[in-house]
Design an enzyme around this catalytic site. Structure first.
Site, PDB file in Angstrom:
ATOM      1  N   THR A 206       0.855  -1.173   0.000  1.00 55.83           N
ATOM      2  CA  THR A 206       0.000   0.000   0.000  1.00 55.83           C
ATOM      3  C   THR A 206       0.895   1.228   0.000  1.00 55.83           C
ATOM      4  OG1 THR A 206      -1.412   1.386   1.427  1.00 55.83           O
ATOM      5  CG2 THR A 206      -0.218  -0.384   2.494  1.00 55.83           C
ATOM      6  N   ASN A 207       0.506   2.251  -0.746  1.00 54.04           N
ATOM      7  CA  ASN A 207       1.284   3.492  -0.745  1.00 54.04           C
ATOM      8  C   ASN A 207       1.040   4.312   0.524  1.00 54.04           C
ATOM      9  OD1 ASN A 207       2.604   4.173  -3.658  1.00 54.04           O
ATOM     10  ND2 ASN A 207       0.767   2.941  -3.927  1.00 54.04           N
TER      11      ASN A 207
ATOM     12  N   CYS B 209      -1.451   4.715  -5.819  1.00 56.39           N
ATOM     13  CA  CYS B 209      -2.311   3.924  -4.938  1.00 56.39           C
ATOM     14  C   CYS B 209      -2.350   2.548  -5.561  1.00 56.39           C
ATOM     15  CB  CYS B 209      -3.706   4.531  -4.836  1.00 56.39           C
ATOM     16  SG  CYS B 209      -4.877   3.455  -3.977  1.00 56.39           S
TER      17      CYS B 209
END
Length: 230
Positions: free
Chosen positions: A83-84, A197
């Site tokens: 996940t960013n 994302c």
């Protein structure tokens, strides 16, 4: 082969992509029946989203560190956080483990520079687009110029992620909005666009853009493959 440690569940839609990509990457490199040696700890995103929304980042960091420690105990040789946005807790994670942590922005920036670009647009959650933990790393560590959508467009990008993409909902009208926003970034001077994302690559692809797209999910997963086979 080294063992890849994956912190997933944020959302599981993109975590499934990571699993597919690391296995396809190992098979492509080694051939035959090879697949990735990996372990994953997957968290409940509903709980994490509450911590994000309420700015309870210290608690969120504790959850990520616990997941990373579980991966290390399970035999992982390094960690990818799938996940960013939760890379806001990256420093805490690396401090909490004795194995390497591969930051998602680094292989992305490397690919951008390899393409000879220095100015990129960024799409992601509001946290990723607006806070220094991500844009600052791209600017300070990698010398990139980062362009952001307008405030209203940032709200659209953020809403689509949380209300649609993490739920596996892909709407044509949302894709059209993202295409418009990406083109606006190009008109501002973006030579490429970061899909910052891990779910955005489920909605848009290279054919939707007039400039190169840098899908952080794919680039991060392939960096994991390279590290596993190094």
């Amino acid at each position: 082969m080294k063992t890849i440690g994956l912190i997933g569940g944020m959302s599981w839609e993109s975590s499934a992509e990571y699993y597919r990509l690391v296995n396809e990457g190992v098979k492509e490199k080694l051939g035959g029946l090879h697949s990735a040696d990996c372990v994953m700890v997957s968290v409940d995103f509903d709980e994490i989203e509450v911590l994000q929304r309420e700015a309870r980042w210290a608690e969120a960091a504790d959850r990520m560190v616990a997941a990373a420690c579980a991966l290390e105990a399970a035999g992982a040789d390094f960690v990818l956080l799938c996940t960013n946005t939760m890379h806001k807790t990256a420093d805490a994670i690396q401090s909490g483990i004795s194995i390497p942590f591969i930051h998602i922005a680094d292989p992305t920036a490397a690919q951008i520079k390899m393409a000879g670009l220095d100015t990129v647009g960024l799409l992601g959650t509001r946290f990723t687009m607006e806070e220094d933990f991500y844009t600052g790393r791209l600017i300070k560590n990698h010398g990139l110029k980062v362009l952001l959508p307008s405030k209203n467009d940032r709200e659209i990008v953020h809403r689509v992620i949380y209300e649609e993409l993490v739920l596996g909902i892909l709407r044509e009208e949302s894709r059209a909005q993202y295409v418009r926003i990406m083109q606006d970034l190009v008109e501002q001077g973006a030579q490429g666009v970061i899909l910052g994302c891990t779910e955005i690559g489920l909605l848009v692809s290279a054919s939707d853009s007039t400039v190169p797209l840098f899908d952080t999910t794919r680039l991060h997963a392939l960096a994991g493959v390279e590290a596993a086979l190094a």
